[in-house]
Design a protein around this motif. Structure first.
Motif, mmCIF file in Angstrom:
data_model
loop_
_atom_site.group_PDB
_atom_site.id
_atom_site.type_symbol
_atom_site.label_atom_id
_atom_site.label_comp_id
_atom_site.label_asym_id
_atom_site.label_seq_id
_atom_site.Cartn_x
_atom_site.Cartn_y
_atom_site.Cartn_z
ATOM 1 N N GLY A 23 -56.721 -66.180 38.497
ATOM 2 C CA GLY A 23 -56.111 -67.495 38.348
ATOM 3 C C GLY A 23 -54.795 -67.674 39.078
ATOM 4 N N GLY A 24 -54.673 -67.118 40.254
ATOM 5 C CA GLY A 24 -53.455 -67.286 41.029
ATOM 6 C C GLY A 24 -52.304 -66.391 40.594
ATOM 7 N N MET A 25 -52.585 -65.422 39.732
ATOM 8 C CA MET A 25 -51.567 -64.496 39.247
ATOM 9 C C MET A 25 -52.060 -63.067 39.400
ATOM 10 S SD MET A 25 -49.277 -66.674 38.173
ATOM 11 C CE MET A 25 -48.108 -65.754 37.218
ATOM 12 N N VAL A 26 -51.127 -62.126 39.445
ATOM 13 C CA VAL A 26 -51.465 -60.707 39.404
ATOM 14 C C VAL A 26 -50.612 -60.058 38.321
ATOM 15 C CG1 VAL A 26 -49.871 -60.123 41.301
ATOM 16 C CG2 VAL A 26 -51.728 -58.556 40.722
ATOM 17 N N TRP A 27 -51.278 -59.327 37.439
ATOM 18 C CA TRP A 27 -50.636 -58.601 36.356
ATOM 19 C C TRP A 27 -50.768 -57.116 36.645
ATOM 20 C CZ3 TRP A 27 -53.296 -63.053 35.544
ATOM 21 C CH2 TRP A 27 -52.768 -63.999 34.671
ATOM 22 N N THR A 28 -49.696 -56.371 36.471
ATOM 23 C CA THR A 28 -49.825 -54.924 36.621
ATOM 24 C C THR A 28 -49.912 -54.262 35.258
ATOM 25 O OG1 THR A 28 -47.470 -54.317 36.558
ATOM 26 C CG2 THR A 28 -48.401 -54.974 38.717
ATOM 27 N N ALA A 29 -50.494 -53.095 35.285
ATOM 28 C CA ALA A 29 -50.429 -52.223 34.117
ATOM 29 C C ALA A 29 -48.985 -51.733 33.995
ATOM 30 C CB ALA A 29 -51.374 -51.034 34.319
ATOM 31 N N GLY A 30 -48.648 -51.169 32.884
ATOM 32 C CA GLY A 30 -47.335 -50.547 32.754
ATOM 33 C C GLY A 30 -47.276 -49.326 33.653
ATOM 34 N N MET A 31 -46.220 -49.233 34.436
ATOM 35 C CA MET A 31 -46.047 -48.124 35.372
ATOM 36 C C MET A 31 -44.840 -47.299 34.964
ATOM 37 S SD MET A 31 -48.355 -48.429 37.751
ATOM 38 C CE MET A 31 -49.589 -49.693 38.061
ATOM 39 N N THR A 32 -45.013 -46.000 35.000
ATOM 40 C CA THR A 32 -43.928 -45.069 34.714
ATOM 41 C C THR A 32 -43.440 -44.482 36.040
ATOM 42 O OG1 THR A 32 -45.607 -43.368 34.291
ATOM 43 C CG2 THR A 32 -44.734 -44.547 32.371
ATOM 44 N N PRO A 33 -42.354 -43.726 36.021
ATOM 45 C CA PRO A 33 -41.821 -43.170 37.270
ATOM 46 C C PRO A 33 -42.639 -41.970 37.751
ATOM 47 C CG PRO A 33 -40.419 -42.530 35.440
ATOM 48 C CD PRO A 33 -41.457 -43.469 34.890
ATOM 49 N N ARG A 34 -43.772 -42.268 38.377
ATOM 50 C CA ARG A 34 -44.685 -41.228 38.876
ATOM 51 C C ARG A 34 -44.779 -41.299 40.386
ATOM 52 N NH1 ARG A 34 -47.972 -39.054 34.842
ATOM 53 N NH2 ARG A 34 -47.840 -40.204 32.899
ATOM 54 N N ARG A 35 -45.005 -40.148 40.990
ATOM 55 C CA ARG A 35 -45.375 -40.042 42.395
ATOM 56 C C ARG A 35 -46.579 -39.116 42.450
ATOM 57 N NH1 ARG A 35 -40.395 -41.376 44.881
ATOM 58 N NH2 ARG A 35 -40.465 -43.620 44.675
ATOM 59 N N ASN A 36 -47.616 -39.560 43.146
ATOM 60 C CA ASN A 36 -48.853 -38.775 43.246
ATOM 61 C C ASN A 36 -49.378 -38.383 41.873
ATOM 62 O OD1 ASN A 36 -48.723 -38.784 46.136
ATOM 63 N ND2 ASN A 36 -47.161 -37.204 45.977
ATOM 64 N N GLY A 37 -49.209 -39.276 40.917
ATOM 65 C CA GLY A 37 -49.706 -39.040 39.566
ATOM 66 C C GLY A 37 -48.829 -38.148 38.712
ATOM 67 N N GLN A 38 -47.744 -37.627 39.268
ATOM 68 C CA GLN A 38 -46.872 -36.709 38.528
ATOM 69 C C GLN A 38 -45.625 -37.432 38.027
ATOM 70 O OE1 GLN A 38 -47.817 -33.472 37.865
ATOM 71 N NE2 GLN A 38 -49.706 -34.221 38.823
ATOM 72 N N LEU A 39 -45.343 -37.306 36.746
ATOM 73 C CA LEU A 39 -44.156 -37.911 36.155
ATOM 74 C C LEU A 39 -42.912 -37.202 36.688
ATOM 75 C CD1 LEU A 39 -43.281 -40.073 34.090
ATOM 76 C CD2 LEU A 39 -43.325 -38.265 32.361
#
Length: 145
Positions: A23-39
């Motif tokens: 509907g003309g919007m994009v919602w993201t999931a909650g993102m944590t401070p990860r790089r390559n899947g690693q916190l």
């Protein structure tokens, strides 16, 4: 769909996708401070994590939201403007510097989106976050039509 998850720069840590466009919007999931899947940062703000480190972690997490948006839309050029930024902060009881931590996320949006990155924002203190992350960021943005 599983191919998208496998190749995502922000791989989901569970049964969800990094971003949904509708509907003309994009919602993201909650993102944590990860790089390559690693916190990259773990702990509670005001105990193991100081405000400066939490602010930096919020910036990394916000960068991950923008990566999820870019992957979902093909480019950040498709973002008309960021609308709402929510920053969750795992903090000790009595912590009051939520805005200072959330400013790290806001700074990344401004850096990467310019004026399109000026948002309404909430900074919310919580007891815990996934995997022991000190911050989690989610973004809502309008898509160019």
């Amino acid at each position: 769909m599983s191919e998208d998850r496998a190749t995502s720069a922000v791989p989901p840590q569970g049964a969800y996708v990094p971003a949904v466009v509708h509907g003309g919007m994009v919602w993201t999931a909650g993102m944590t401070p990860r790089r390559n899947g690693q916190l990259l940062v773990r702990g509670t703000v005001g105990r193991e994590v100081d405000v400066a480190t939490a602010r930096e972690a919020a910036g990394i997490a916000a960068g991950n939201t923008l990566t999820a948006v870019a992957e979902a839309l093909g480019s950040l050029d498709a973002v008309e403007r960021a609308v709402k930024l929510t920053v969750f902060i795992a903090a000790v009881d009595g912590f009051t510097e939520h805005a200072a931590v959330a400013d790290g996320a806001s700074a990344v949006l401004l850096e990467r989106l310019g004026d399109r990155g000026v948002v309404a924002r909430a900074a919310i203190g919580v007891a815990t976050l996934p995997s022991g992350a000190p911050v989690e960021v989610e973004l809502l943005a309008a898509v160019r039509r």
